[in-house]
Write a protein that holds these residues in place. Sequence first.
Motif, PDB file in Angstrom:
ATOM      1  N   MET A 181      14.211  50.788  53.480  1.00  0.00           N
ATOM      2  CA  MET A 181      12.771  51.141  53.793  1.00  0.00           C
ATOM      3  C   MET A 181      12.319  52.439  53.280  1.00  0.00           C
ATOM      4  N   GLU A 182      13.432  53.507  52.622  1.00  0.00           N
ATOM      5  CA  GLU A 182      13.577  55.107  52.117  1.00  0.00           C
ATOM      6  C   GLU A 182      12.981  55.123  50.659  1.00  0.00           C
ATOM      7  N   VAL A 183      12.814  53.640  50.375  1.00  0.00           N
ATOM      8  CA  VAL A 183      11.803  53.579  48.853  1.00  0.00           C
ATOM      9  C   VAL A 183      10.645  53.434  48.936  1.00  0.00           C
ATOM     10  N   ARG A 184       9.920  53.555  50.272  1.00  0.00           N
ATOM     11  CA  ARG A 184       8.941  53.599  50.202  1.00  0.00           C
ATOM     12  C   ARG A 184       8.214  55.200  50.281  1.00  0.00           C
ATOM     13  N   ALA A 185       9.050  56.295  50.079  1.00  0.00           N
ATOM     14  CA  ALA A 185       9.008  57.352  50.400  1.00  0.00           C
ATOM     15  C   ALA A 185       9.697  58.154  49.171  1.00  0.00           C
ATOM     16  N   ARG A 186      10.303  57.668  48.373  1.00  0.00           N
ATOM     17  CA  ARG A 186      11.010  58.306  47.452  1.00  0.00           C
ATOM     18  C   ARG A 186       9.905  58.553  46.320  1.00  0.00           C
ATOM     19  N   GLY A 187      11.399  58.948  45.286  1.00  0.00           N
ATOM     20  CA  GLY A 187      11.102  59.625  43.515  1.00  0.00           C
ATOM     21  C   GLY A 187      11.735  58.515  43.195  1.00  0.00           C
ATOM     22  N   GLY A 188      11.467  59.059  41.376  1.00  0.00           N
ATOM     23  CA  GLY A 188      12.433  58.179  41.009  1.00  0.00           C
ATOM     24  C   GLY A 188      13.284  59.467  40.548  1.00  0.00           C
ATOM     25  N   ASP A 189      14.131  60.015  41.853  1.00  0.00           N
ATOM     26  CA  ASP A 189      15.627  60.505  41.181  1.00  0.00           C
ATOM     27  C   ASP A 189      16.265  59.718  42.448  1.00  0.00           C
ATOM     28  N   TYR A 190      15.263  58.900  43.082  1.00  0.00           N
ATOM     29  CA  TYR A 190      16.677  57.526  44.163  1.00  0.00           C
ATOM     30  C   TYR A 190      16.761  57.086  43.826  1.00  0.00           C
ATOM     31  N   VAL A 191      18.326  56.541  43.818  1.00  0.00           N
ATOM     32  CA  VAL A 191      19.130  55.585  43.634  1.00  0.00           C
ATOM     33  C   VAL A 191      20.147  55.045  44.926  1.00  0.00           C
ATOM     34  N   PHE A 192      20.000  53.905  45.690  1.00  0.00           N
ATOM     35  CA  PHE A 192      20.792  53.905  46.607  1.00  0.00           C
ATOM     36  C   PHE A 192      21.643  52.308  46.744  1.00  0.00           C
ATOM     37  N   THR A 193      22.424  51.930  47.645  1.00  0.00           N
ATOM     38  CA  THR A 193      23.238  50.939  47.824  1.00  0.00           C
ATOM     39  C   THR A 193      22.634  49.616  48.965  1.00  0.00           C
ATOM     40  N   THR A 194      22.437  49.037  48.349  1.00  0.00           N
ATOM     41  CA  THR A 194      22.067  47.793  49.189  1.00  0.00           C
ATOM     42  C   THR A 194      22.618  46.351  49.006  1.00  0.00           C
ATOM     43  N   PRO A 195      23.447  45.337  49.417  1.00  0.00           N
ATOM     44  CA  PRO A 195      23.276  44.194  49.153  1.00  0.00           C
ATOM     45  C   PRO A 195      21.821  43.230  48.782  1.00  0.00           C
ATOM     46  N   PRO A 196      21.660  42.781  47.318  1.00  0.00           N
ATOM     47  CA  PRO A 196      20.789  42.036  47.398  1.00  0.00           C
ATOM     48  C   PRO A 196      20.164  41.351  47.415  1.00  0.00           C
ATOM     49  N   VAL A 197      20.540  40.847  48.679  1.00  0.00           N
ATOM     50  CA  VAL A 197      20.218  39.904  49.799  1.00  0.00           C
ATOM     51  C   VAL A 197      18.841  40.238  50.537  1.00  0.00           C
ATOM     52  N   LEU A 198      18.937  42.206  50.876  1.00  0.00           N
ATOM     53  CA  LEU A 198      18.115  43.140  51.277  1.00  0.00           C
ATOM     54  C   LEU A 198      16.940  42.935  51.316  1.00  0.00           C
ATOM     55  N   VAL A 199      17.172  43.133  49.202  1.00  0.00           N
ATOM     56  CA  VAL A 199      15.616  43.532  48.848  1.00  0.00           C
ATOM     57  C   VAL A 199      14.624  42.381  48.614  1.00  0.00           C
ATOM     58  N   LYS A 200      15.729  41.419  48.645  1.00  0.00           N
ATOM     59  CA  LYS A 200      14.649  40.212  48.182  1.00  0.00           C
ATOM     60  C   LYS A 200      13.982  40.203  49.768  1.00  0.00           C
ATOM     61  N   LEU A 201      14.955  40.203  50.854  1.00  0.00           N
ATOM     62  CA  LEU A 201      14.195  39.953  52.107  1.00  0.00           C
ATOM     63  C   LEU A 201      12.936  41.205  52.166  1.00  0.00           C
ATOM     64  N   ALA A 202      13.048  42.611  51.713  1.00  0.00           N
ATOM     65  CA  ALA A 202      12.032  43.689  52.207  1.00  0.00           C
ATOM     66  C   ALA A 202      10.300  42.659  51.079  1.00  0.00           C
ATOM     67  N   GLN A 203      11.361  42.362  49.810  1.00  0.00           N
ATOM     68  CA  GLN A 203      10.453  42.136  49.183  1.00  0.00           C
ATOM     69  C   GLN A 203       9.074  40.616  49.620  1.00  0.00           C
ATOM     70  N   GLY A 204      10.125  40.395  50.287  1.00  0.00           N
ATOM     71  CA  GLY A 204       9.042  38.764  50.842  1.00  0.00           C
ATOM     72  C   GLY A 204       9.057  39.195  52.662  1.00  0.00           C
ATOM     73  N   GLY A 205       9.427  40.210  52.871  1.00  0.00           N
ATOM     74  CA  GLY A 205       8.765  40.608  54.567  1.00  0.00           C
ATOM     75  C   GLY A 205       9.123  39.936  55.885  1.00  0.00           C
ATOM     76  N   LYS A 206      10.834  39.691  54.892  1.00  0.00           N
ATOM     77  CA  LYS A 206      11.178  38.586  56.014  1.00  0.00           C
ATOM     78  C   LYS A 206      12.204  39.524  56.776  1.00  0.00           C
ATOM     79  N   ALA A 207      13.060  39.245  58.444  1.00  0.00           N
ATOM     80  CA  ALA A 207      13.906  39.623  59.023  1.00  0.00           C
ATOM     81  C   ALA A 207      12.984  40.812  59.283  1.00  0.00           C
ATOM     82  N   MET A 208      14.114  41.206  59.330  1.00  0.00           N
ATOM     83  CA  MET A 208      14.372  43.050  59.765  1.00  0.00           C
ATOM     84  C   MET A 208      12.969  43.985  58.644  1.00  0.00           C
ATOM     85  N   PHE A 209      12.179  42.917  58.078  1.00  0.00           N
ATOM     86  CA  PHE A 209      11.564  43.756  57.054  1.00  0.00           C
ATOM     87  C   PHE A 209      10.051  42.833  57.534  1.00  0.00           C
ATOM     88  N   GLU A 210      10.304  42.077  59.085  1.00  0.00           N
ATOM     89  CA  GLU A 210       8.835  41.778  58.678  1.00  0.00           C
ATOM     90  C   GLU A 210       7.723  42.481  59.578  1.00  0.00           C
TER      91      GLU A 210
END
Length: 317
Positions: A71-100
């Motif tokens: 979620m913090e990707v929305r407000a971060r700049g080019g210095d931001y690195v974060f860890t997460t399961p790839p499935v959550l990125v897919k859900l975020a990009q699709g606006g599904k589940a917890m990102f609906e």
Amino acid sequence: MKFSHLTAAVAVALLTAMPASAETRVTYKSAKSTSSYYQMAVQIAEAMGKASDGEISVTIEESQGSVQNVMEVRARGGDYVFTTPPVLVKLAQGGKAMFEGKGDPAFDDIRALFPIPSLTMHFVMSEASGATTFDDLKGKTILLGKGSFGAREGEKYLGLFGVQDDVTIADVELSNAVPALKNGQIDGFVTAGSWPAPNVVEAAASTGVRVVSLSDAQIAETKRTKLVIPAGTYAGQDEDIVTTSLPVVAFTTTKMDDDTAYQLTKTYWEQKATMTASAKWWGGVDADLMANITGKIHPGALRYYEEAGFEITDDQK
């Protein structure tokens, strides 16, 4: 006077054009400070700083979870690195589940850098319990913990494999799992994290345990990634443990410049052997984990992978 003013103006212009510092600053957001993933972040930061002679400075930020990191990707700049399961990125990009209802164009700019140790499921049973399969869990007292991925996943597996109604769930914190196992308060516990898992190492050395393996059919039911923990990883473990995992990857966004992404990725892989010498969980990271990156890789990181001869799929480019 005119010449003097001109000289001063040129000097100011030159100083302005020069970079204030060659140092590259990165913010790395990982997990709770008590987790193994936070310790990994510290190791990565130290390795980056040492290998680059201080040219790469990584600041670690504690996180409350992978969803927050995305979620913090929305407000971060080019210095931001974060860890997460790839499935959550897919859900975020699709606006599904917890990102609906929380979709954002910034999610489409997320790009992978490198894989880190996967969240690995461990069903740990005491030797005294005699349990070596899920059917053997019937009549036993199991500690799942509360609110964690391992607790949710563990509860799901008990239901999937038909033993949920025959198992007593202990009301004990996961942090007390090893003492509870030692005094017979529980027959086993469920934990998810990198392997070797510190609490499993402790339990195996002090009490004697068996980590339950899953069949290929059971793994298919879980819809998770198969992972094999080699024999000898834990005391008394004479055979490979076949279990499931949730891949975890370090991501950034297209806001990060290619050179920084390249340097971060190159340094990570070149320092992995050194990190493994101080923490065995890095031993489970190799080129095979690149298959866990289901989205696109940052162009800068991609440059390193192509130079190093990694196999990259078209979907990752």
